[in-house]
Scaffold this active site. Structure first.
Site, PDB file in Angstrom:
ATOM      1  N   PHE A 182       0.829  -1.209   0.000  1.00 36.54           N
ATOM      2  CA  PHE A 182       0.000   0.000   0.000  1.00 36.54           C
ATOM      3  C   PHE A 182       0.868   1.266   0.000  1.00 36.54           C
ATOM      4  O   PHE A 182       0.789   2.091  -0.929  1.00 36.54           O
ATOM      5  CB  PHE A 182      -0.902  -0.092   1.233  1.00 36.54           C
ATOM      6  CG  PHE A 182      -1.573   1.168   1.664  1.00 36.54           C
ATOM      7  CD1 PHE A 182      -2.186   2.016   0.750  1.00 36.54           C
ATOM      8  CD2 PHE A 182      -1.632   1.483   3.020  1.00 36.54           C
ATOM      9  CE1 PHE A 182      -2.837   3.167   1.183  1.00 36.54           C
ATOM     10  CE2 PHE A 182      -2.281   2.624   3.455  1.00 36.54           C
ATOM     11  CZ  PHE A 182      -2.869   3.472   2.531  1.00 36.54           C
ATOM     12  N   ASP A 209       7.817  -9.682  -1.795  1.00 36.89           N
ATOM     13  CA  ASP A 209       7.516 -11.118  -1.952  1.00 36.89           C
ATOM     14  C   ASP A 209       6.019 -11.354  -2.159  1.00 36.89           C
ATOM     15  O   ASP A 209       5.567 -12.505  -2.199  1.00 36.89           O
ATOM     16  CB  ASP A 209       8.045 -11.927  -0.762  1.00 36.89           C
ATOM     17  CG  ASP A 209       7.318 -11.597   0.543  1.00 36.89           C
ATOM     18  OD1 ASP A 209       6.411 -10.731   0.535  1.00 36.89           O
ATOM     19  OD2 ASP A 209       7.665 -12.204   1.571  1.00 36.89           O
ATOM     20  N   LEU A 210       5.268 -10.270  -2.267  1.00 38.97           N
ATOM     21  CA  LEU A 210       3.824 -10.318  -2.543  1.00 38.97           C
ATOM     22  C   LEU A 210       3.042 -11.052  -1.457  1.00 38.97           C
ATOM     23  O   LEU A 210       1.932 -11.516  -1.699  1.00 38.97           O
ATOM     24  CB  LEU A 210       3.546 -10.932  -3.933  1.00 38.97           C
ATOM     25  CG  LEU A 210       4.212 -10.203  -5.106  1.00 38.97           C
ATOM     26  CD1 LEU A 210       3.894 -10.915  -6.428  1.00 38.97           C
ATOM     27  CD2 LEU A 210       3.768  -8.739  -5.181  1.00 38.97           C
ATOM     28  N   ALA A 256       9.265  -2.864   3.652  1.00 38.01           N
ATOM     29  CA  ALA A 256       8.822  -4.263   3.716  1.00 38.01           C
ATOM     30  C   ALA A 256       8.685  -4.693   5.170  1.00 38.01           C
ATOM     31  O   ALA A 256       9.557  -4.406   5.986  1.00 38.01           O
ATOM     32  CB  ALA A 256       9.829  -5.162   3.001  1.00 38.01           C
ATOM     33  N   TYR A 268       5.941  -7.727  16.999  1.00 42.53           N
ATOM     34  CA  TYR A 268       5.953  -6.721  15.918  1.00 42.53           C
ATOM     35  C   TYR A 268       6.517  -5.393  16.421  1.00 42.53           C
ATOM     36  O   TYR A 268       7.426  -4.813  15.831  1.00 42.53           O
ATOM     37  CB  TYR A 268       4.524  -6.529  15.392  1.00 42.53           C
ATOM     38  CG  TYR A 268       4.367  -5.390  14.423  1.00 42.53           C
ATOM     39  CD1 TYR A 268       4.780  -5.515  13.101  1.00 42.53           C
ATOM     40  CD2 TYR A 268       3.802  -4.176  14.831  1.00 42.53           C
ATOM     41  CE1 TYR A 268       4.636  -4.459  12.217  1.00 42.53           C
ATOM     42  CE2 TYR A 268       3.659  -3.125  13.949  1.00 42.53           C
ATOM     43  CZ  TYR A 268       4.075  -3.271  12.641  1.00 42.53           C
ATOM     44  OH  TYR A 268       3.933  -2.220  11.766  1.00 42.53           O
ATOM     45  N   VAL A 322      -8.568  -0.466   9.573  1.00 47.59           N
ATOM     46  CA  VAL A 322     -10.024  -0.532   9.711  1.00 47.59           C
ATOM     47  C   VAL A 322     -10.738   0.167   8.539  1.00 47.59           C
ATOM     48  O   VAL A 322     -11.788  -0.293   8.084  1.00 47.59           O
ATOM     49  CB  VAL A 322     -10.488   0.013  11.080  1.00 47.59           C
ATOM     50  CG1 VAL A 322     -10.243   1.515  11.215  1.00 47.59           C
ATOM     51  CG2 VAL A 322     -11.958  -0.306  11.318  1.00 47.59           C
ATOM     52  N   ARG A 327      -8.464   7.423  16.871  1.00 42.83           N
ATOM     53  CA  ARG A 327      -7.210   7.197  16.147  1.00 42.83           C
ATOM     54  C   ARG A 327      -6.855   8.450  15.364  1.00 42.83           C
ATOM     55  O   ARG A 327      -7.722   9.293  15.066  1.00 42.83           O
ATOM     56  CB  ARG A 327      -7.367   6.043  15.126  1.00 42.83           C
ATOM     57  CG  ARG A 327      -7.612   4.674  15.723  1.00 42.83           C
ATOM     58  CD  ARG A 327      -6.401   4.142  16.459  1.00 42.83           C
ATOM     59  NE  ARG A 327      -6.588   2.777  16.957  1.00 42.83           N
ATOM     60  CZ  ARG A 327      -7.122   2.463  18.138  1.00 42.83           C
ATOM     61  NH1 ARG A 327      -7.550   3.430  18.951  1.00 42.83           N
ATOM     62  NH2 ARG A 327      -7.221   1.202  18.505  1.00 42.83           N
ATOM     63  N   ARG A 379     -11.634  -5.723  21.058  1.00 48.63           N
ATOM     64  CA  ARG A 379     -10.519  -6.651  20.875  1.00 48.63           C
ATOM     65  C   ARG A 379      -9.575  -6.576  22.073  1.00 48.63           C
ATOM     66  O   ARG A 379      -9.302  -5.481  22.574  1.00 48.63           O
ATOM     67  CB  ARG A 379      -9.699  -6.223  19.659  1.00 48.63           C
ATOM     68  CG  ARG A 379     -10.126  -6.844  18.387  1.00 48.63           C
ATOM     69  CD  ARG A 379      -9.180  -6.307  17.322  1.00 48.63           C
ATOM     70  NE  ARG A 379      -9.614  -6.682  16.017  1.00 48.63           N
ATOM     71  CZ  ARG A 379      -9.111  -6.162  14.907  1.00 48.63           C
ATOM     72  NH1 ARG A 379      -8.171  -5.244  14.970  1.00 48.63           N
ATOM     73  NH2 ARG A 379      -9.533  -6.557  13.738  1.00 48.63           N
TER      74      ARG A 379
HETATM   75  C1  UD2 Z   1      -2.698  -0.002  14.501  1.00 48.37           C
HETATM   76  C2  UD2 Z   1      -1.896  -0.823  13.511  1.00 48.37           C
HETATM   77  C3  UD2 Z   1      -1.262  -1.994  14.191  1.00 48.37           C
HETATM   78  C4  UD2 Z   1      -0.459  -1.543  15.383  1.00 48.37           C
HETATM   79  C5  UD2 Z   1      -1.361  -0.741  16.317  1.00 48.37           C
HETATM   80  C6  UD2 Z   1      -0.577  -0.157  17.474  1.00 48.37           C
HETATM   81  C7  UD2 Z   1      -2.941  -0.621  11.327  1.00 48.37           C
HETATM   82  C8  UD2 Z   1      -3.747  -1.316  10.300  1.00 48.37           C
HETATM   83  N1  UD2 Z   1      -2.748  -1.324  12.465  1.00 48.37           N
HETATM   84  O1  UD2 Z   1      -3.762  -0.762  15.000  1.00 48.37           O
HETATM   85  O2  UD2 Z   1      -0.389  -2.647  13.271  1.00 48.37           O
HETATM   86  O3  UD2 Z   1       0.603  -0.754  14.925  1.00 48.37           O
HETATM   87  O4  UD2 Z   1      -1.915   0.374  15.599  1.00 48.37           O
HETATM   88  O5  UD2 Z   1      -1.408   0.512  18.325  1.00 48.37           O
HETATM   89  O6  UD2 Z   1      -2.455   0.482  11.159  1.00 48.37           O
HETATM   90  N2  UD2 Z   1     -11.746  -2.365  14.214  1.00 48.37           N
HETATM   91  C9  UD2 Z   1     -13.086  -2.732  14.132  1.00 48.37           C
HETATM   92  N3  UD2 Z   1     -13.461  -3.623  13.175  1.00 48.37           N
HETATM   93  C10 UD2 Z   1     -12.567  -4.158  12.271  1.00 48.37           C
HETATM   94  C11 UD2 Z   1     -11.208  -3.758  12.365  1.00 48.37           C
HETATM   95  C12 UD2 Z   1     -10.845  -2.869  13.354  1.00 48.37           C
HETATM   96  O7  UD2 Z   1     -13.921  -2.296  14.933  1.00 48.37           O
HETATM   97  O8  UD2 Z   1     -12.967  -4.953  11.425  1.00 48.37           O
HETATM   98  C13 UD2 Z   1     -11.360  -1.405  15.265  1.00 48.37           C
HETATM   99  C14 UD2 Z   1     -10.195  -1.902  16.095  1.00 48.37           C
HETATM  100  O9  UD2 Z   1     -10.634  -2.718  17.149  1.00 48.37           O
HETATM  101  C15 UD2 Z   1      -9.574  -0.594  16.557  1.00 48.37           C
HETATM  102  C16 UD2 Z   1      -9.860   0.369  15.403  1.00 48.37           C
HETATM  103  O10 UD2 Z   1     -10.887  -0.235  14.624  1.00 48.37           O
HETATM  104  O11 UD2 Z   1     -10.178  -0.120  17.722  1.00 48.37           O
HETATM  105  C17 UD2 Z   1      -8.660   0.595  14.508  1.00 48.37           C
HETATM  106  O12 UD2 Z   1      -8.156  -0.676  14.155  1.00 48.37           O
HETATM  107  P1  UD2 Z   1      -6.902  -0.872  13.175  1.00 48.37           P
HETATM  108  O13 UD2 Z   1      -6.584  -2.323  13.175  1.00 48.37           O
HETATM  109  O14 UD2 Z   1      -7.162  -0.215  11.891  1.00 48.37           O
HETATM  110  O15 UD2 Z   1      -5.755  -0.009  13.840  1.00 48.37           O
HETATM  111  P2  UD2 Z   1      -5.111  -0.024  15.283  1.00 48.37           P
HETATM  112  O16 UD2 Z   1      -4.878   1.403  15.635  1.00 48.37           O
HETATM  113  O17 UD2 Z   1      -5.856  -0.835  16.256  1.00 48.37           O
END
Ligand code: UD2
Length: 312
Positions: free
Chosen positions: A12, A33-34, A77, A146, A190, A214, A273
């Site tokens: 992305f 590496d796709l 990557a 991570y 999300v 966020r 979560r």
């Molecule tokens: C971000 C990063 C993650 C890590 C984290 C550290 C992304 C994609 N992820 O997670 O790698 O660095 O920050 O804090 O940038 N949610 C829903 N439904 C869904 C998916 C997500 O409700 O199907 C909620 C999730 O529970 C969270 C919010 O949306 O409260 C954002 O989720 P996310 O996975 O996009 O990003 P985040 O900040 O949790």
């Protein structure tokens, strides 16, 4: 014209950066590496060379670096999934840390002369600390393999860079969104999942009550930040938040997306979560000091995102 390496360049962020560099007339080499990236993301240009390889292939990487002696190297990557790193800490460590250290080693031993090496780290390094907004000096609490790898590799970039005189700099990305983000994993960004649900009229699972906030930053602003960090020689041996400095709740961002798209999202609520951060927002004063200014507010960004999805 510069010669640029992007690891993870079919992903992305990497592929959007590649688009911009090609427009600027640079020559771009992509290794991917796709595993998360997609060949369709790659810019169609004579000035792009693509290798379907993992950055963990040490001999291949060394050969590539020595042959090209790149002007700029963007290390994008990664196995960018916290959940995956908890399942497979050794494998993800190989990619997220060791492969990047090996790249530094090759550059040092072979006396290569990149103008800048930009490593992409994550807001994940801050963990669940209470300080808001997050400054680069805020406490660090990496809570997953991570985040540990991202933080340790930042330190390698900064201190190894100082020790051996390599021009390194790191980004801490907050919640990046926009076209080309892969929605396929439940741990994808999300807004990519919301987009996918809006397009397919699928039900979106909302974890928690939607009050979690966020700092969502549009991909074009992220590319701006990467270019500023690469081309500002004083931005060296240091770490920068990449975000907007504005936060919004998940419920509100969904509402904004519904307005931008004119569609209604079907929502099913589930329990929050485990380990989810409640609030996250960046202080971007440091990056602003280099002339960065986020240009795309969330309403504009979501409208652009939706338009791009319609074109597809
Ligand atoms: C971000 C990063 C993650 C890590 C984290 C550290 C992304 C994609 N992820 O997670 O790698 O660095 O920050 O804090 O940038 N949610 C829903 N439904 C869904 C998916 C997500 O409700 O199907 C909620 C999730 O529970 C969270 C919010 O949306 O409260 C954002 O989720 P996310 O996975 O996009 O990003 P985040 O900040 O949790």
């Amino acid at each position: 014209m510069s010669k640029v390496l992007i690891t993870g360049g079919a992903g992305f962020i990497g592929s959007t950066l590649a688009d911009r560099l090609i427009k600027n007339g640079d020559q771009v080499v992509i290794i991917d590496d796709l595993s998360m990236g997609d060949i369709e993301n790659l810019p169609q240009s004579m000035n792009v060379t693509f290798y379907n390889e993992s950055i963990t292939k040490q001999a291949f990487m060394a050969d590539l670096l020595i042959t090209n002696n790149f002007d700029y190297i963007y290390l994008l990557a990664a196995i960018a999934s916290v959940a995956d790193s908890i399942e497979r800490p050794i494998e993800t460590h190989e990619v997220n840390q060791n492969a990047n250290l090996n790249i530094l080693e090759t550059i040092r031993k072979e006396k290569l002369t990149p103008k800048k090496i930009v490593f992409s780290s994550s807001a994940a390094v801050y963990g669940n600390g209470p300080e808001l907004p997050k400054k680069e000096t805020s406490s660090i609490d990496p809570m997953s393999p991570y985040a540990i790898d991202k933080f340790a590799t930042e330190r390698f970039m900064v201190d190894y860079g100082k020790l051996y005189g390599l021009p390194t700099v790191c980004t801490r990305f907050f919640n990046v969104y926009g076209p080309k983000q892969n929605p396929k994993s439940p741990y994808s960004g999300v807004l990519s999942i919301v987009s996918d649900c809006l397009v397919k009229n699928d039900v979106f699972t909302l974890f928690g009550d939607g009050s979690q906030t966020r700092d969502y930053v549009y991909i074009d602003d992220v590319v701006d930040a990467l270019l500023i960090l690469a081309t500002t020689s004083d931005a060296k041996w240091d770490v920068y938040n990449v975000a907007t400095g504005q936060s919004i709740s998940l419920i509100d961002v969904i509402g904004a997306y519904e307005s931008a798209s004119g569609e209604k999202l079907k929502v099913e609520k589930k329990e929050a979560r485990l380990g989810d951060v409640q609030d996250s927002v960046a202080d971007i004063t440091k990056l602003r000091g280099l002339g960065y200014e986020p240009k795309v507010d969330v309403n504009t960004g979501l409208a652009k995102y939706w338009d791009a999805l319609q074109e597809k």
